[in-house]
Design a protein around this motif. Structure first.
Motif, PDB file in Angstrom:
ATOM      1  N   MET A   1       0.640  -1.177  -0.053  1.00  0.00           N
ATOM      2  CA  MET A   1       0.037  -0.122   0.044  1.00  0.00           C
ATOM      3  C   MET A   1       0.887   1.412   0.053  1.00  0.00           C
ATOM      4  SD  MET A   1      -3.040  -0.832   2.652  1.00  0.00           S
ATOM      5  CE  MET A   1      -2.303  -1.318   3.966  1.00  0.00           C
ATOM      6  N   PRO A   2       0.376   2.354  -0.720  1.00  0.00           N
ATOM      7  CA  PRO A   2       0.957   3.472  -0.712  1.00  0.00           C
ATOM      8  C   PRO A   2       0.923   4.197   0.673  1.00  0.00           C
ATOM      9  CG  PRO A   2      -0.783   3.779  -1.878  1.00  0.00           C
ATOM     10  CD  PRO A   2      -0.900   2.546  -1.483  1.00  0.00           C
ATOM     11  N   LYS A   3       1.656   5.188   1.157  1.00  0.00           N
ATOM     12  CA  LYS A   3       1.655   5.997   2.379  1.00  0.00           C
ATOM     13  C   LYS A   3       0.311   6.440   2.499  1.00  0.00           C
ATOM     14  CE  LYS A   3       6.465   7.092   2.949  1.00  0.00           C
ATOM     15  NZ  LYS A   3       7.344   8.187   3.438  1.00  0.00           N
ATOM     16  N   TRP A   4      -0.207   6.335   3.950  1.00  0.00           N
ATOM     17  CA  TRP A   4      -1.443   6.933   4.270  1.00  0.00           C
ATOM     18  C   TRP A   4      -1.267   8.388   4.942  1.00  0.00           C
ATOM     19  CZ3 TRP A   4      -5.708   3.305   6.359  1.00  0.00           C
ATOM     20  CH2 TRP A   4      -5.432   2.092   5.838  1.00  0.00           C
ATOM     21  N   THR A   5      -2.302   8.791   5.185  1.00  0.00           N
ATOM     22  CA  THR A   5      -2.254  10.215   5.904  1.00  0.00           C
ATOM     23  C   THR A   5      -2.142   9.530   7.382  1.00  0.00           C
ATOM     24  OG1 THR A   5      -3.703  11.535   4.320  1.00  0.00           O
ATOM     25  CG2 THR A   5      -3.391  12.100   6.783  1.00  0.00           C
ATOM     26  N   PRO A   6      -0.996  10.258   8.115  1.00  0.00           N
ATOM     27  CA  PRO A   6      -0.810   9.624   9.503  1.00  0.00           C
ATOM     28  C   PRO A   6      -1.860  10.006  10.477  1.00  0.00           C
ATOM     29  CG  PRO A   6       0.805  11.130   9.204  1.00  0.00           C
ATOM     30  CD  PRO A   6      -0.037  10.782   7.844  1.00  0.00           C
ATOM     31  N   GLY A   7      -2.073   9.182  11.216  1.00  0.00           N
ATOM     32  CA  GLY A   7      -2.973   9.431  12.595  1.00  0.00           C
ATOM     33  C   GLY A   7      -2.254  10.686  13.372  1.00  0.00           C
ATOM     34  N   ARG A   8      -3.344  11.323  14.077  1.00  0.00           N
ATOM     35  CA  ARG A   8      -2.831  12.388  14.800  1.00  0.00           C
ATOM     36  C   ARG A   8      -3.353  12.436  16.550  1.00  0.00           C
ATOM     37  NH1 ARG A   8       0.079  16.840  12.702  1.00  0.00           N
ATOM     38  NH2 ARG A   8       0.106  16.561  10.467  1.00  0.00           N
ATOM     39  N   LEU A   9      -2.850  12.865  17.242  1.00  0.00           N
ATOM     40  CA  LEU A   9      -3.174  12.720  18.592  1.00  0.00           C
ATOM     41  C   LEU A   9      -2.891  13.904  19.316  1.00  0.00           C
ATOM     42  CD1 LEU A   9      -4.853  11.382  20.864  1.00  0.00           C
ATOM     43  CD2 LEU A   9      -2.700  10.388  21.593  1.00  0.00           C
ATOM     44  N   ASN A  10      -3.659  14.635  19.718  1.00  0.00           N
ATOM     45  CA  ASN A  10      -3.436  16.124  20.216  1.00  0.00           C
ATOM     46  C   ASN A  10      -2.390  17.051  19.252  1.00  0.00           C
ATOM     47  OD1 ASN A  10      -4.721  15.587  22.725  1.00  0.00           O
ATOM     48  ND2 ASN A  10      -2.749  14.544  23.515  1.00  0.00           N
ATOM     49  N   GLY A  11      -2.752  16.763  17.897  1.00  0.00           N
ATOM     50  CA  GLY A  11      -2.007  17.521  17.076  1.00  0.00           C
ATOM     51  C   GLY A  11      -0.741  17.118  16.349  1.00  0.00           C
ATOM     52  N   LYS A  12      -0.370  15.830  17.124  1.00  0.00           N
ATOM     53  CA  LYS A  12       0.833  15.374  16.711  1.00  0.00           C
ATOM     54  C   LYS A  12       0.686  13.994  16.045  1.00  0.00           C
ATOM     55  CE  LYS A  12       3.317  17.513  20.495  1.00  0.00           C
ATOM     56  NZ  LYS A  12       4.277  17.219  21.681  1.00  0.00           N
ATOM     57  N   ARG A  13       1.613  14.058  15.127  1.00  0.00           N
ATOM     58  CA  ARG A  13       1.447  12.544  14.253  1.00  0.00           C
ATOM     59  C   ARG A  13       1.932  11.521  15.233  1.00  0.00           C
ATOM     60  NH1 ARG A  13       4.328  13.477   8.152  1.00  0.00           N
ATOM     61  NH2 ARG A  13       2.816  15.133   7.501  1.00  0.00           N
ATOM     62  N   VAL A  14       1.143  10.363  15.315  1.00  0.00           N
ATOM     63  CA  VAL A  14       1.325   9.350  16.151  1.00  0.00           C
ATOM     64  C   VAL A  14       1.298   8.031  15.203  1.00  0.00           C
ATOM     65  CG1 VAL A  14       0.721  10.245  18.125  1.00  0.00           C
ATOM     66  CG2 VAL A  14      -1.130   8.948  16.779  1.00  0.00           C
ATOM     67  N   ARG A  15       1.989   6.681  15.768  1.00  0.00           N
ATOM     68  CA  ARG A  15       1.847   5.548  15.297  1.00  0.00           C
ATOM     69  C   ARG A  15       0.305   4.883  15.730  1.00  0.00           C
ATOM     70  NH1 ARG A  15       6.332   2.006  17.269  1.00  0.00           N
ATOM     71  NH2 ARG A  15       6.180   0.902  15.084  1.00  0.00           N
ATOM     72  N   VAL A  16      -0.266   4.602  14.622  1.00  0.00           N
ATOM     73  CA  VAL A  16      -1.695   3.696  14.889  1.00  0.00           C
ATOM     74  C   VAL A  16      -1.901   2.318  14.342  1.00  0.00           C
ATOM     75  CG1 VAL A  16      -3.984   3.951  14.701  1.00  0.00           C
ATOM     76  CG2 VAL A  16      -2.664   6.047  15.014  1.00  0.00           C
ATOM     77  N   LYS A  17      -2.247   1.345  15.323  1.00  0.00           N
ATOM     78  CA  LYS A  17      -2.444   0.113  14.775  1.00  0.00           C
ATOM     79  C   LYS A  17      -3.889   0.089  13.940  1.00  0.00           C
ATOM     80  CE  LYS A  17      -2.962  -4.467  16.511  1.00  0.00           C
ATOM     81  NZ  LYS A  17      -3.081  -5.400  17.705  1.00  0.00           N
ATOM     82  N   TYR A  18      -3.550  -0.471  12.696  1.00  0.00           N
ATOM     83  CA  TYR A  18      -4.985  -0.660  11.832  1.00  0.00           C
ATOM     84  C   TYR A  18      -4.864  -2.315  11.599  1.00  0.00           C
ATOM     85  CZ  TYR A  18      -7.982   1.625   8.658  1.00  0.00           C
ATOM     86  OH  TYR A  18      -8.926   2.240   7.961  1.00  0.00           O
ATOM     87  N   THR A  19      -6.436  -2.681  11.703  1.00  0.00           N
ATOM     88  CA  THR A  19      -6.611  -4.048  11.467  1.00  0.00           C
ATOM     89  C   THR A  19      -7.775  -3.906  10.086  1.00  0.00           C
ATOM     90  OG1 THR A  19      -6.574  -4.280  13.637  1.00  0.00           O
ATOM     91  CG2 THR A  19      -7.838  -5.877  12.489  1.00  0.00           C
ATOM     92  N   MET A  20      -7.264  -4.863   9.152  1.00  0.00           N
ATOM     93  CA  MET A  20      -8.052  -4.864   8.090  1.00  0.00           C
ATOM     94  C   MET A  20      -8.397  -6.416   7.663  1.00  0.00           C
ATOM     95  SD  MET A  20      -6.933  -3.334   4.277  1.00  0.00           S
ATOM     96  CE  MET A  20      -5.364  -4.282   4.113  1.00  0.00           C
ATOM     97  N   PRO A  21      -9.662  -6.723   7.698  1.00  0.00           N
ATOM     98  CA  PRO A  21     -10.101  -8.168   7.307  1.00  0.00           C
ATOM     99  C   PRO A  21     -10.262  -7.976   5.666  1.00  0.00           C
ATOM    100  CG  PRO A  21     -11.679  -7.148   8.589  1.00  0.00           C
ATOM    101  CD  PRO A  21     -10.755  -6.112   8.546  1.00  0.00           C
ATOM    102  N   ILE A  22      -9.802  -9.136   5.093  1.00  0.00           N
ATOM    103  CA  ILE A  22     -10.195  -9.067   3.820  1.00  0.00           C
ATOM    104  C   ILE A  22     -10.715 -10.601   3.291  1.00  0.00           C
ATOM    105  CG2 ILE A  22      -8.978  -9.228   1.287  1.00  0.00           C
ATOM    106  CD1 ILE A  22      -6.749  -7.625   2.378  1.00  0.00           C
ATOM    107  N   SER A  23     -11.850 -10.684   2.802  1.00  0.00           N
ATOM    108  CA  SER A  23     -12.527 -11.725   2.593  1.00  0.00           C
ATOM    109  C   SER A  23     -12.246 -12.273   1.268  1.00  0.00           C
ATOM    110  CB  SER A  23     -14.046 -11.580   3.090  1.00  0.00           C
ATOM    111  OG  SER A  23     -14.340 -11.271   4.162  1.00  0.00           O
ATOM    112  N   PHE A  24     -11.895 -13.746   0.779  1.00  0.00           N
ATOM    113  CA  PHE A  24     -11.938 -14.279  -0.509  1.00  0.00           C
ATOM    114  C   PHE A  24     -12.961 -14.834  -0.538  1.00  0.00           C
ATOM    115  CE2 PHE A  24      -7.718 -13.186   1.003  1.00  0.00           C
ATOM    116  CZ  PHE A  24      -6.924 -12.570  -0.074  1.00  0.00           C
TER     117      PHE A  24
END
Length: 147
Positions: free
Chosen positions: A121-144
């Protein structure tokens, strides 16, 4: 005929948000969660943020990216193997994707394809907490699903 169902779940605060749509068997939805890991330092990974990470083009862009790049593994197609692979990853402060792992496995070939897509995947727009960029866990189910 192969039917690809994609369900995208973004982890956020508490209740369901986002779009629910059905485009040719492809569904996108986002839900929210309430957990935040407590950890000191710059490497903290959040389950939630004030502004969650966003894929370029939003949920429809993500759906299109996956639909365009995902290839149903031939061995699974020939043997009628289908199911939902759940991958988890971190959207870094710069928007890149890291630490891709399979949370729920279906078959090694489907797992490998789901991970390949997440890593490409290309770069995402990062998450922000209190105006600062933070690392965020993301979960994505893909159904085949074969049809």
């Amino acid at each position: 005929m192969i039917l690809l169902l994609l369900a995208v779940m973004g982890m956020q605060a508490q209740s369901q948000v986002g779009n629910q749509s059905n485009n040719g068997g492809t569904e996108v939805y986002a839900t929210q969660s309430e957990n935040v890991q407590s950890d000191n330092g710059d490497t903290k990974v959040y389950d939630t943020a004030d502004e969650m990470p966003a894929f370029p083009g939003g949920p429809n862009g993500l759906m299109q990216f996956i639909s365009s790049n995902l290839h149903y593994p031939l061995v699974c197609e020939e043997n009628g193997i289908q199911g939902r692979v759940i991958v988890s990853f971190i959207v870094e402060k710069d928007g890149s994707v890291s630490d891709v792992t399979v949370v729920k496995s279906v078959h090694p070939s489907l797992d490998k394809e789901a991970m390949r897509i997440a890593k490409s995947m290309p770069k995402w727009t990062p998450g922000r907490l209190n105006g600062k960029r933070v690392r965020v866990k993301y979960t994505m189910p893909i159904s085949f699903k074969l049809q």
